[in-house]
Design a protein around this motif. Structure first.
Motif, PDB file in Angstrom:
ATOM      1  N   VAL A 162      12.628  35.776  17.151  1.00 50.27           N
ATOM      2  CA  VAL A 162      12.231  35.258  18.644  1.00 50.27           C
ATOM      3  C   VAL A 162      11.980  36.519  19.401  1.00 50.27           C
ATOM      4  CG1 VAL A 162      13.173  33.850  20.497  1.00 50.27           C
ATOM      5  CG2 VAL A 162      13.966  33.328  18.385  1.00 50.27           C
ATOM      6  N   ALA A 163      11.164  36.322  20.535  1.00 51.25           N
ATOM      7  CA  ALA A 163      10.836  37.518  21.318  1.00 51.25           C
ATOM      8  C   ALA A 163      12.234  38.048  22.176  1.00 51.25           C
ATOM      9  CB  ALA A 163       9.722  37.016  22.247  1.00 51.25           C
ATOM     10  N   THR A 164      12.557  39.128  21.787  1.00 54.36           N
ATOM     11  CA  THR A 164      13.850  39.487  22.314  1.00 54.36           C
ATOM     12  C   THR A 164      13.716  41.133  22.823  1.00 54.36           C
ATOM     13  OG1 THR A 164      15.071  38.500  20.628  1.00 54.36           O
ATOM     14  CG2 THR A 164      16.318  40.065  21.757  1.00 54.36           C
ATOM     15  N   PHE A 165      14.325  41.189  24.017  1.00 56.23           N
ATOM     16  CA  PHE A 165      14.128  42.717  24.575  1.00 56.23           C
ATOM     17  C   PHE A 165      15.358  42.712  25.698  1.00 56.23           C
ATOM     18  CE2 PHE A 165      11.506  39.727  26.488  1.00 56.23           C
ATOM     19  CZ  PHE A 165      12.157  39.607  27.822  1.00 56.23           C
ATOM     20  N   THR A 166      15.700  44.436  25.745  1.00 58.43           N
ATOM     21  CA  THR A 166      16.658  44.737  26.784  1.00 58.43           C
ATOM     22  C   THR A 166      15.960  45.138  27.975  1.00 58.43           C
ATOM     23  OG1 THR A 166      16.737  46.940  25.816  1.00 58.43           O
ATOM     24  CG2 THR A 166      18.154  45.229  24.683  1.00 58.43           C
ATOM     25  N   ILE A 167      16.756  44.917  29.072  1.00 59.89           N
ATOM     26  CA  ILE A 167      16.573  45.482  30.342  1.00 59.89           C
ATOM     27  C   ILE A 167      17.678  46.294  31.150  1.00 59.89           C
ATOM     28  CG2 ILE A 167      15.479  45.282  32.826  1.00 59.89           C
ATOM     29  CD1 ILE A 167      14.479  42.493  31.501  1.00 59.89           C
ATOM     30  N   ASP A 168      17.591  47.679  31.223  1.00 61.07           N
ATOM     31  CA  ASP A 168      18.790  48.423  31.528  1.00 61.07           C
ATOM     32  C   ASP A 168      18.184  49.681  32.415  1.00 61.07           C
ATOM     33  OD1 ASP A 168      21.129  47.522  29.910  1.00 61.07           O
ATOM     34  OD2 ASP A 168      19.597  47.750  28.447  1.00 61.07           O
ATOM     35  N   PRO A 169      18.999  50.254  33.052  1.00 60.57           N
ATOM     36  CA  PRO A 169      18.833  51.502  33.699  1.00 60.57           C
ATOM     37  C   PRO A 169      18.316  52.399  32.983  1.00 60.57           C
ATOM     38  CG  PRO A 169      21.045  50.829  34.322  1.00 60.57           C
ATOM     39  CD  PRO A 169      20.844  50.009  33.119  1.00 60.57           C
ATOM     40  N   ALA A 170      17.349  53.272  33.724  1.00 63.17           N
ATOM     41  CA  ALA A 170      16.918  54.331  32.814  1.00 63.17           C
ATOM     42  C   ALA A 170      17.449  55.484  32.232  1.00 63.17           C
ATOM     43  CB  ALA A 170      15.719  55.188  33.842  1.00 63.17           C
ATOM     44  N   ASP A 171      18.454  55.644  32.649  1.00 62.28           N
ATOM     45  CA  ASP A 171      19.618  56.632  32.164  1.00 62.28           C
ATOM     46  C   ASP A 171      20.371  55.994  31.330  1.00 62.28           C
ATOM     47  OD1 ASP A 171      21.198  55.635  33.930  1.00 62.28           O
ATOM     48  OD2 ASP A 171      21.771  57.432  34.902  1.00 62.28           O
ATOM     49  N   ASP A 197      24.082  53.159  26.268  1.00 62.97           N
ATOM     50  CA  ASP A 197      24.649  51.896  25.508  1.00 62.97           C
ATOM     51  C   ASP A 197      23.695  50.591  25.908  1.00 62.97           C
ATOM     52  OD1 ASP A 197      26.165  51.020  27.569  1.00 62.97           O
ATOM     53  OD2 ASP A 197      27.543  52.530  27.153  1.00 62.97           O
ATOM     54  N   PHE A 198      23.332  49.761  25.177  1.00 63.68           N
ATOM     55  CA  PHE A 198      22.510  48.493  25.330  1.00 63.68           C
ATOM     56  C   PHE A 198      23.319  47.359  24.656  1.00 63.68           C
ATOM     57  CE2 PHE A 198      19.226  51.727  24.131  1.00 63.68           C
ATOM     58  CZ  PHE A 198      19.063  52.212  25.597  1.00 63.68           C
ATOM     59  N   ASP A 199      24.411  47.008  25.700  1.00 64.37           N
ATOM     60  CA  ASP A 199      25.214  45.686  25.232  1.00 64.37           C
ATOM     61  C   ASP A 199      24.652  44.348  25.402  1.00 64.37           C
ATOM     62  OD1 ASP A 199      25.887  45.617  27.570  1.00 64.37           O
ATOM     63  OD2 ASP A 199      27.977  46.270  27.542  1.00 64.37           O
ATOM     64  N   ASP A 200      23.518  44.122  25.752  1.00 65.83           N
ATOM     65  CA  ASP A 200      22.947  42.848  26.156  1.00 65.83           C
ATOM     66  C   ASP A 200      21.539  42.790  25.960  1.00 65.83           C
ATOM     67  OD1 ASP A 200      21.749  42.921  29.055  1.00 65.83           O
ATOM     68  OD2 ASP A 200      23.712  43.859  29.192  1.00 65.83           O
ATOM     69  N   ALA A 201      21.288  41.738  25.273  1.00 63.07           N
ATOM     70  CA  ALA A 201      19.475  41.423  25.407  1.00 63.07           C
ATOM     71  C   ALA A 201      19.449  40.058  25.413  1.00 63.07           C
ATOM     72  CB  ALA A 201      19.214  41.733  23.737  1.00 63.07           C
ATOM     73  N   LEU A 202      17.933  39.829  25.970  1.00 59.93           N
ATOM     74  CA  LEU A 202      17.554  38.281  26.170  1.00 59.93           C
ATOM     75  C   LEU A 202      16.529  38.156  25.419  1.00 59.93           C
ATOM     76  CD1 LEU A 202      17.403  38.438  30.214  1.00 59.93           C
ATOM     77  CD2 LEU A 202      19.326  37.391  28.637  1.00 59.93           C
ATOM     78  N   ILE A 262      18.591  40.178  34.943  1.00 59.70           N
ATOM     79  CA  ILE A 262      19.672  40.354  34.096  1.00 59.70           C
ATOM     80  C   ILE A 262      20.972  39.720  34.830  1.00 59.70           C
ATOM     81  CG2 ILE A 262      21.205  41.957  33.021  1.00 59.70           C
ATOM     82  CD1 ILE A 262      18.344  41.579  31.480  1.00 59.70           C
ATOM     83  N   GLU A 263      21.243  39.835  35.871  1.00 58.83           N
ATOM     84  CA  GLU A 263      22.432  39.244  36.437  1.00 58.83           C
ATOM     85  C   GLU A 263      22.644  37.791  36.618  1.00 58.83           C
ATOM     86  OE1 GLU A 263      24.839  40.036  40.830  1.00 58.83           O
ATOM     87  OE2 GLU A 263      22.699  39.573  40.855  1.00 58.83           O
ATOM     88  N   GLU A 264      21.720  37.041  36.663  1.00 58.88           N
ATOM     89  CA  GLU A 264      21.650  35.652  36.482  1.00 58.88           C
ATOM     90  C   GLU A 264      22.130  35.064  35.227  1.00 58.88           C
ATOM     91  OE1 GLU A 264      22.220  33.797  39.370  1.00 58.88           O
ATOM     92  OE2 GLU A 264      21.973  35.418  40.235  1.00 58.88           O
ATOM     93  N   PHE A 265      21.445  35.854  34.126  1.00 61.39           N
ATOM     94  CA  PHE A 265      21.502  35.253  32.878  1.00 61.39           C
ATOM     95  C   PHE A 265      22.929  35.817  32.373  1.00 61.39           C
ATOM     96  CE2 PHE A 265      17.001  34.207  32.944  1.00 61.39           C
ATOM     97  CZ  PHE A 265      17.100  32.977  32.464  1.00 61.39           C
ATOM     98  N   MET A 266      23.601  36.886  32.884  1.00 62.38           N
ATOM     99  CA  MET A 266      24.900  37.393  32.296  1.00 62.38           C
ATOM    100  C   MET A 266      25.746  36.423  33.053  1.00 62.38           C
ATOM    101  SD  MET A 266      24.027  39.745  30.411  1.00 62.38           S
ATOM    102  CE  MET A 266      22.286  39.255  30.074  1.00 62.38           C
ATOM    103  N   LEU A 267      25.715  36.365  34.373  1.00 60.72           N
ATOM    104  CA  LEU A 267      26.483  35.170  35.206  1.00 60.72           C
ATOM    105  C   LEU A 267      26.632  33.714  34.510  1.00 60.72           C
ATOM    106  CD1 LEU A 267      25.659  35.899  38.821  1.00 60.72           C
ATOM    107  CD2 LEU A 267      27.893  36.635  37.610  1.00 60.72           C
TER     108      LEU A 267
END
Length: 731
Positions: free
Chosen positions: A268-277, A280-285, A455-460
């Motif tokens: 399934v198409a999956t990716f992370t969206i995080d700050p540039a710096d 650690d990437f602890d969530d993906a959609l 990101i915020e809405e799906f984490m909530l």
């Protein structure tokens, strides 16, 4: 014939009840010192025998320990006979302190001369001696029940001949230097920044005695200062070697058996969206269109608890830390880097183990179905927030269709959340551009855009639905409650909200609503009105201060700020221990397990809440340090700002361009004698009546930048109307 003097019945009674009356005098005014003569007068003793009897009563009360002699011929109630309470010390820079007692509305003030060498954080027993002029209780420390284990950061000052040293402490919670004998210096040299622990405070010494625990280096060195900030809040600045070694033993390979036991979502198409710096990437959609036209959205969270097991070395260390700590220039991770940046991090083009919440959503973002469980994923792409935002704004780029659909669903979820009473607080967050030595070159502010909101809405959504799944009463389960870790936020205090309403009225904004949901909607309307205006920051800050603090607990009361009946933290187990607890509890209940030990989890919740506050305080301290450092070369320059805080000792001013805050001391405002008005957030000149109020626009001059105290001192130049550019000088 000589007439007999008529005796006063009242005088006879006073003489007869002299022992009880004298004891009551001491108890009614426990801090008052009575001479024997004043006691004689109080009971009406006039004859030699009556006076001798009073002396005997005083001797007896002293022998019984009811009273104690404080000087020649003067006595007061002994400590053992006074009303005492137990509480925790909050020290001030003057040496006076306040004792915070659970259940008491007001803290007990203790003058510096009556602290019995108590220090900040000590558990003490205090005798209440009287009510002060303001009606607040005053007292005297009579016993130090338990010394705080707090260590202090400061700079070593050597004596002549290096026979001993004093540590000049940075914290305003320590009113005296700490004496360190030569044997306890442990190699520390004059001028170095150190960590010192207090070993004792003999009655014969004016300062506590201490021992050097660690040497950070030269004041002003970036690493030394950041380590010192962590130490000041009793936070770790290194990782135990044995824990690192334990992490190195964990195998990287994901076995076929492990994959077979999980839901396979690698296709399934999956990716992370995080700050540039981010490291650690602890969530993906993930997202895909279903045959029925709905969308399957996966919120995939690093499966930390697959690698970290209850009671092992890594888990114990993570539990103690409870959270990662984010300073201006570094992250101090909760878990060893092999886990946080390696095994658990959802890096692109790698198969990773996750604990996932998978939802079926329709076009209106209604949840039609949900599934929770362990998965294996493959992240196709790592996006920064800026890259994802570009896709949203242009409609072009990698996974454009997926990102645009997720953004549309997220915005629908967001609108629905605010319709239901969720409160929007978006105070600007200060960030720094630093050079290679950690020196701040520029202050800027992080802006929340749609990619952040996506990101915020799906984490909530995941956090809310996990909490509902565990917390809601279930049919056929005898309505049994299952122990769980909730993130709760209580409704605002009515008195604080009344003060807030009064404050915003000065800017022309009205808040008339009553009731929890109505108040939330009023706050949201207010936030929209002030957006982009000069008063936005101060009003947002005060609104947040009017709210309760969010905490962790096993007792669910809902989350007022988000308007959720059930809420938890499921989405960040790499950096928050409560999320690890949630993963373990959810897995246990999914497997049909019975309710876990509530008392055990409540203790962990209290610890995690306390550590969260400590980590936030350290982060704020690092920001303050960098702000002061940024202003070092701006002494004597003038800036526009507004009053952001008012206390009995000074006016705090936040500068318009940088949001940097400093203080104008009331003692330095020599045009009048200013008095603090707590209820009206103001100070007023006693002679001329000039008033300065929270939110007022002013112009200041920078006069001092104290790096060690993380403190900026300003002089008030003028009250200032930014729109008309008219200034009223402060002489």
């Amino acid at each position: 014939m000589v007439k007999k003097e008529k005796k006063s019945p009242r005088g006879d009674k006073r003489r007869k009840d002299a022992p009880a009356l004298i004891a009551e005098l001491f108890r009614s005014l426990p801090d008052k010192r009575y001479s024997v003569k004043s006691l004689m007068a109080a009971v009406g003793a006039t004859t030699r025998d009556e006076k001798e009897r009073v002396r005997g009563i005083v001797r007896d009360l002293a022998a019984e320990g009811v009273i104690e002699q404080v000087s020649e011929g003067k006595y007061r109630l002994s400590h053992s006979e006074r009303e005492t309470v137990e509480g925790t010390v909050d020290m001030t820079s003057s040496g006076a302190l306040y004792v915070i007692v659970e259940g008491m509305d007001k803290d007990i003030y203790v003058n510096a001369s009556r602290t019995s060498h108590a220090l900040h954080g000590d558990r003490v027993r205090v005798a209440i001696t009287r009510k002060g002029r303001t009606g607040n209780p005053e007292g005297e420390v009579v016993e130090i029940v338990e010394r705080s284990k707090k260590n202090y950061v400061g700079v070593v000052e050597m004596s002549e001949g290096d026979a001993f040293a004093f540590v000049r402490v940075d914290s305003r919670k320590m009113a005296t230097d700490i004496f360190v004998p030569a044997r306890a210096l442990h190699g520390a040299k004059g001028g170095e920044k150190v960590l010192v622990k207090i070993t004792g405070w003999p009655d014969t010494m004016r300062s506590p005695e201490g021992e050097i625990v660690d040497v950070f280096g030269e004041p002003g060195d970036n690493n030394a200062e950041m380590h010192a900030i962590l130490a000041e809040f009793d936070l770790p600045y290194g990782y135990p070697e044995e824990v690192e070694k334990e992490a190195e033993k964990i195998p990287e390979t994901i076995t076929d058996e492990e994959i077979a036991a999980r839901r396979d979502m690698r296709g399934v198409a999956t990716f992370t969206i995080d700050p540039a710096d981010a490291k650690d990437f602890d969530d993906a959609l993930s997202i895909r269109r279903l045959e029925n036209g709905n969308y399957e959205v996966g919120v995939h969270i690093a499966d930390v608890t697959h690698y970290v097991h209850p009671g092992d070395l890594i888990d114990t260390e993570g539990q103690n830390r409870a959270t990662s700590v984010y300073l201006v220039d570094r992250t101090i991770p909760m878990l060893p880097e092999r886990l946080s940046n390696g095994l658990c991090s959802l890096r692109p083009h790698e198969e990773k183990l996750c604990f996932s919440a998978v939802f079926e959503l329709d076009e209106q973002a209604q949840v039609l179905g949900e599934w929770f469980g362990r998965t294996v994923i493959y992240s196709d792409r790592r996006f920064t927030y800026q890259e994802a935002q570009e896709v949203i704004e242009t409609g072009r780029g990698d996974f454009a269709d997926e990102i645009l659909k997720l953004n549309g669903l997220a915005q629908t979820l967001r609108k629905e959340r605010f319709r239901n009473g969720s409160i929007s607080f978006e105070r600007e967050e200060a960030k720094f551009d630093l050079d290679e030595n950690g020196k701040p070159l520029r202050v800027y502010f992080k802006e929340m855009k749609e990619s952040n909101q996506l990101i915020e809405e799906f984490m909530l959504l995941a956090n809310r639905r996990v909490a509902e799944f565990v917390g809601r009463k279930r049919k056929g389960a005898q309505n049994a409650e299952r122990t769980f870790v909730y993130r709760v936020h209580d409704k605002p205090n009515s008195d604080k909200m009344a003060q807030f309403r009064s404050f915003v009225l000065r800017f022309g904004y009205q808040m008339k609503a009553e009731g929890n949901k109505a108040v939330a909607k009023e706050i949201n309307r207010l936030m929209k009105k002030i957006h982009g205006k000069k008063e936005e920051n101060i009003i947002s800050t005060l609104a947040i201060r009017s709210m309760a603090k969010a905490t962790y607990t096993t007792d669910n009361i809902g989350h007022y700020g988000l308007a959720f009946d059930y809420y938890t933290h499921f989405t960040s187990p790499i950096r928050r221990y409560p999320d690890m607890m949630v993963h373990r509890l959810l897995a246990h209940y999914l497997a049909g397990g019975k309710s876990e030990d509530k008392e055990y989890y409540e203790r962990l919740c209290e610890h995690c809440s306390a550590m969260e506050v400590r980590a936030a305080d350290a982060e704020r301290a690092s920001i303050k340090y960098k702000m002061v450092e940024f202003m070092l070369d701006k002494l004597n320059e003038e800036f526009d700002g507004h009053i952001s805080g008012i206390t009995e000792w000074g006016i705090y001013v936040e500068l318009e361009d940088t949001k940097i805050e400093g203080m104008v001391a009331l003692r330095d405002m020599t045009d009048d004698f200013y008095l603090f008005d707590e209820e009206n957030y103001s100070v007023k000149g006693r002679e001329h009546g000039r008033t300065f109020t929270l939110g007022d626009e002013v112009r200041i001059r920078v006069v001092r930048a104290d790096l060690q105290r993380k403190q900026l001192d300003f002089d008030l130049v003028a009250s200032y109307d930014f729109d008309t550019k008219e200034a009223t000088p402060v002489e």
